[in-house]
Scaffold this active site. Structure first.
Site, PDB file in Angstrom:
ATOM      1  N   LYS A 147       0.817  -1.235   0.000  1.00 30.48           N
ATOM      2  CA  LYS A 147       0.000   0.000   0.000  1.00 30.48           C
ATOM      3  C   LYS A 147       0.849   1.284   0.000  1.00 30.48           C
ATOM      4  O   LYS A 147       0.337   2.368   0.286  1.00 30.48           O
ATOM      5  CB  LYS A 147      -1.000   0.052   1.177  1.00 30.48           C
ATOM      6  CG  LYS A 147      -1.918  -1.128   1.332  1.00 30.48           C
ATOM      7  CD  LYS A 147      -2.489  -1.671   0.066  1.00 30.48           C
ATOM      8  CE  LYS A 147      -3.511  -0.831  -0.615  1.00 30.48           C
ATOM      9  NZ  LYS A 147      -3.967  -1.502  -1.891  1.00 30.48           N
ATOM     10  N   THR A 150       3.466   1.073  -4.725  1.00 32.45           N
ATOM     11  CA  THR A 150       4.361   0.231  -5.524  1.00 32.45           C
ATOM     12  C   THR A 150       3.852   0.032  -6.950  1.00 32.45           C
ATOM     13  O   THR A 150       4.637  -0.001  -7.891  1.00 32.45           O
ATOM     14  CB  THR A 150       4.546  -1.149  -4.844  1.00 32.45           C
ATOM     15  OG1 THR A 150       3.252  -1.732  -4.628  1.00 32.45           O
ATOM     16  CG2 THR A 150       5.244  -1.023  -3.509  1.00 32.45           C
ATOM     17  N   ARG A 151       2.538  -0.094  -7.104  1.00 34.47           N
ATOM     18  CA  ARG A 151       1.993  -0.288  -8.455  1.00 34.47           C
ATOM     19  C   ARG A 151       2.199   0.966  -9.294  1.00 34.47           C
ATOM     20  O   ARG A 151       2.589   0.881 -10.457  1.00 34.47           O
ATOM     21  CB  ARG A 151       0.498  -0.656  -8.359  1.00 34.47           C
ATOM     22  CG  ARG A 151      -0.227  -0.778  -9.693  1.00 34.47           C
ATOM     23  CD  ARG A 151       0.403  -1.757 -10.650  1.00 34.47           C
ATOM     24  NE  ARG A 151       0.473  -3.107 -10.142  1.00 34.47           N
ATOM     25  CZ  ARG A 151       1.129  -4.099 -10.734  1.00 34.47           C
ATOM     26  NH1 ARG A 151       1.779  -3.905 -11.865  1.00 34.47           N
ATOM     27  NH2 ARG A 151       1.164  -5.307 -10.196  1.00 34.47           N
ATOM     28  N   SER A 236      -5.006   2.303   4.793  1.00 34.82           N
ATOM     29  CA  SER A 236      -5.151   1.855   3.411  1.00 34.82           C
ATOM     30  C   SER A 236      -5.229   0.321   3.347  1.00 34.82           C
ATOM     31  O   SER A 236      -6.060  -0.252   2.626  1.00 34.82           O
ATOM     32  CB  SER A 236      -3.951   2.353   2.601  1.00 34.82           C
ATOM     33  OG  SER A 236      -3.930   1.764   1.333  1.00 34.82           O
ATOM     34  N   LYS A 353      -6.825   1.310  -6.661  1.00 40.76           N
ATOM     35  CA  LYS A 353      -5.742   2.214  -6.239  1.00 40.76           C
ATOM     36  C   LYS A 353      -6.322   3.619  -6.067  1.00 40.76           C
ATOM     37  O   LYS A 353      -6.852   4.194  -7.032  1.00 40.76           O
ATOM     38  CB  LYS A 353      -4.625   2.272  -7.290  1.00 40.76           C
ATOM     39  CG  LYS A 353      -4.073   0.925  -7.689  1.00 40.76           C
ATOM     40  CD  LYS A 353      -3.356   0.233  -6.556  1.00 40.76           C
ATOM     41  CE  LYS A 353      -2.924  -1.148  -6.981  1.00 40.76           C
ATOM     42  NZ  LYS A 353      -2.321  -1.907  -5.918  1.00 40.76           N
ATOM     43  N   THR A 356     -11.294   5.561  -1.288  1.00 42.61           N
ATOM     44  CA  THR A 356     -11.649   6.460  -0.193  1.00 42.61           C
ATOM     45  C   THR A 356     -11.515   5.671   1.107  1.00 42.61           C
ATOM     46  O   THR A 356     -12.028   4.549   1.205  1.00 42.61           O
ATOM     47  CB  THR A 356     -13.114   6.932  -0.360  1.00 42.61           C
ATOM     48  OG1 THR A 356     -13.241   7.443  -1.678  1.00 42.61           O
ATOM     49  CG2 THR A 356     -13.488   7.982   0.668  1.00 42.61           C
TER      50      THR A 356
HETATM   51  N1  PPS Z   1      -0.842   7.695  -9.391  1.00 39.78           N
HETATM   52  C1  PPS Z   1      -1.495   6.969  -8.490  1.00 39.78           C
HETATM   53  N2  PPS Z   1      -2.739   6.513  -8.742  1.00 39.78           N
HETATM   54  C2  PPS Z   1      -3.389   5.768  -7.810  1.00 39.78           C
HETATM   55  N3  PPS Z   1      -2.878   5.439  -6.598  1.00 39.78           N
HETATM   56  C3  PPS Z   1      -1.648   5.878  -6.315  1.00 39.78           C
HETATM   57  C4  PPS Z   1      -0.906   6.655  -7.237  1.00 39.78           C
HETATM   58  N4  PPS Z   1       0.279   6.951  -6.667  1.00 39.78           N
HETATM   59  C5  PPS Z   1       0.271   6.403  -5.463  1.00 39.78           C
HETATM   60  N5  PPS Z   1      -0.889   5.753  -5.238  1.00 39.78           N
HETATM   61  C6  PPS Z   1      -1.202   5.063  -3.994  1.00 39.78           C
HETATM   62  O1  PPS Z   1      -0.898   3.690  -4.152  1.00 39.78           O
HETATM   63  C7  PPS Z   1      -1.605   3.041  -3.089  1.00 39.78           C
HETATM   64  C8  PPS Z   1      -1.613   1.554  -3.348  1.00 39.78           C
HETATM   65  O2  PPS Z   1      -0.303   1.118  -3.115  1.00 39.78           O
HETATM   66  P1  PPS Z   1       0.274  -0.186  -3.774  1.00 39.78           P
HETATM   67  O3  PPS Z   1       0.162  -0.127  -5.250  1.00 39.78           O
HETATM   68  O4  PPS Z   1       1.641  -0.370  -3.244  1.00 39.78           O
HETATM   69  O5  PPS Z   1      -0.700  -1.302  -3.206  1.00 39.78           O
HETATM   70  S1  PPS Z   1      -0.448  -2.874  -3.161  1.00 39.78           S
HETATM   71  O6  PPS Z   1       0.351  -3.170  -1.989  1.00 39.78           O
HETATM   72  O7  PPS Z   1       0.199  -3.271  -4.401  1.00 39.78           O
HETATM   73  O8  PPS Z   1      -1.805  -3.448  -3.007  1.00 39.78           O
HETATM   74  C9  PPS Z   1      -2.959   3.694  -3.098  1.00 39.78           C
HETATM   75  O9  PPS Z   1      -3.482   3.594  -1.799  1.00 39.78           O
HETATM   76  P2  PPS Z   1      -5.002   3.945  -1.439  1.00 39.78           P
HETATM   77  O10 PPS Z   1      -5.146   5.423  -1.721  1.00 39.78           O
HETATM   78  O11 PPS Z   1      -5.148   3.649  -0.008  1.00 39.78           O
HETATM   79  O12 PPS Z   1      -5.869   3.119  -2.328  1.00 39.78           O
HETATM   80  C10 PPS Z   1      -2.662   5.115  -3.555  1.00 39.78           C
HETATM   81  O13 PPS Z   1      -2.764   6.063  -2.528  1.00 39.78           O
END
Ligand code: PPS
EC number: 2.8.2.-
Length: 390
Positions: A147, A150-151, A236, A353, A356
């Protein structure tokens, strides 16, 4: 009686007496036929060549896909005489995540929910080119944190022409280590000389066995950790579990071992993962700090190009990903790519990603901040970076 026309094309045989003696084929027609034939050959060659990348089951085509780097593969990874991947000497059972966690959080290694567009979905052009080159073990891995963002980091990095990454999380060093390095390498996309192979599996950061295992693969592996305020990260994490299991207890009740005494339940993985300093210590037994890059999850949102600049430098890549690649999507509330890898269309991350988060009791948030403060300060000292979470 039939009479053969020039060029020996038997299918064009016609009774000679019905036709006037044909003049020799006019050169332009022959030229057109030759051109057509050449184009057919090129098309056939391209088809077979691209197939070598994807039709691994077709033994006759495999040779076409073996690039020069295949010759430099470690001997342990060489295929046996029967063409099967050998079992490696250090195969082990799947690792237990460092943070076992309360039942509702399903431990540290819960599978990332991926929208289809974040999985491997190469365009037809990139699939054609993926037929060339060879599969390499990753030279750089995004090891965490869950969270943290990383994606987003991986999707942004994939825009770079010198980065090739596997779309889904392999979970090799925590769940599938017994399958061996040859299995792992086979998951990787093909790369050409000079391209970097990457993957991301955020649960590695909290997996006890991962540092030694990655170091055994290559002690030169570059490690990237995307970190985020541990309190927001925990919320998250909880939000993700809640989306799958709406009947779980509240965040507030899971946070405490004893709400009256205010004792935090550090065995809950949502809390445990955020004690970054503790996890980092394990990595530092196997890797020098200079081989690790810590990306701010917050800055990845507020200034993606800035963070991507640091990452490209760390990976020894030309700074190709810049401000020009991003736009802020107001509906999504996050930066998105103007053009995704292998596409000309804008691309935001999927619905999983940027969820809320539920409103959390302010007193609980305050208590959590207090809990994390010393660990955060230690982490700032260890990394030489102030992430500004306090
Ligand atoms: N550009 C962009 N678009 C959407 N989301 C973004 C972006 N950059 C960072 N994030 C944040 O990435 C959070 C998810 O983290 P991860 O991808 O590492 O999650 S996971 O561990 O692979 O499930 C996700 O967490 P949440 O907001 O809690 O959903 C986002 O806050």
């Amino acid at each position: 009686m039939g009479q053969r026309l020039s060029g020996g094309r038997s299918c064009l045989d016609v009774p000679g007496r019905l036709l006037p003696q044909p003049p020799p084929s006019p050169p332009p027609v022959r030229r057109k036929l030759a051109l057509l034939f050449a184009m057919l050959c090129i098309w056939l060659y391209m088809f077979l060549y691209s197939c070598a990348g994807s039709c691994a089951a077709a033994p006759g085509l495999l040779l076409l896909g073996s690039g020069s780097r295949a010759a430099h593969a470690p001997p342990a990874l060489a295929r046996g005489p029967d063409g099967t991947a050998p079992r490696l000497p250090f195969q082990a059972a799947p690792a237990t995540p460092l943070a076992a966690g309360k039942e509702p959080a399903e431990g540290a290694a819960s599978q990332e929910e991926q929208s289809p567009e974040t999985l491997d979905s190469p365009s037809s052009i990139s699939s054609f080119f993926s037929g060339s080159g060879s599969k390499q073990l990753p030279q750089a891995i995004i090891i965490g944190v869950k969270k943290g963002g990383t994606r987003a980091l991986l999707e942004f990095l994939r825009v770079h022409p010198d980065v090739r990454a596997v779309g889904a999380e392999p979970h090799f060093f925590d769940r599938s280590y017994d399958k061996g390095l040859a299995w792992y390498r086979d998951l990787m996309p093909r790369t050409l000389e000079g391209q970097i192979t990457m993957e991301k599996t955020p649960s590695y950061f909290v997996t006890r066995e991962a540092p030694a295992r990655i170091s055994a693969m290559s002690k030169d592996t570059k490690l990237i950790v995307v970190v985020r305020d541990p309190v927001t990260r925990a919320i998250s994490d909880y939000t993700q579990t809640l989306s799958k299991r709406p009947d779980i207890p509240t965040f507030e009740s899971l946070t405490f071992k004893n709400r009256t005494t205010g004792l935090i339940d550090t065995s809950w993985s949502a809390i445990q993962i955020g004690i970054y300093a503790k996890h980092l210590e394990h990595w530092l037994h196997h890797f020098p700090i200079g081989q690790m890059l810590f990306v701010s999850g917050e800055r990845l949102i507020s200034d993606p190009a800035g963070e991507l600049g640091r990452v490209q430098d760390f990976l020894g890549l030309k700074r190709i990903i810049t401000d020009k690649h991003f736009y802020f999507n107001k509906t999504k509330g996050f930066p998105c790519l103007k053009k995704a890898e292998g596409s000309s269309k804008p691309h935001c991350l999927g619905k999983t990603k940027g969820r809320t988060h539920p409103e959390i009791d302010r007193e609980v948030v305050r208590r959590l901040r207090e809990f994390y403060r010393p660990f955060n300060l230690k982490f700032y000292q260890m990394t030489g970076q102030d992430f500004g979470w306090d």
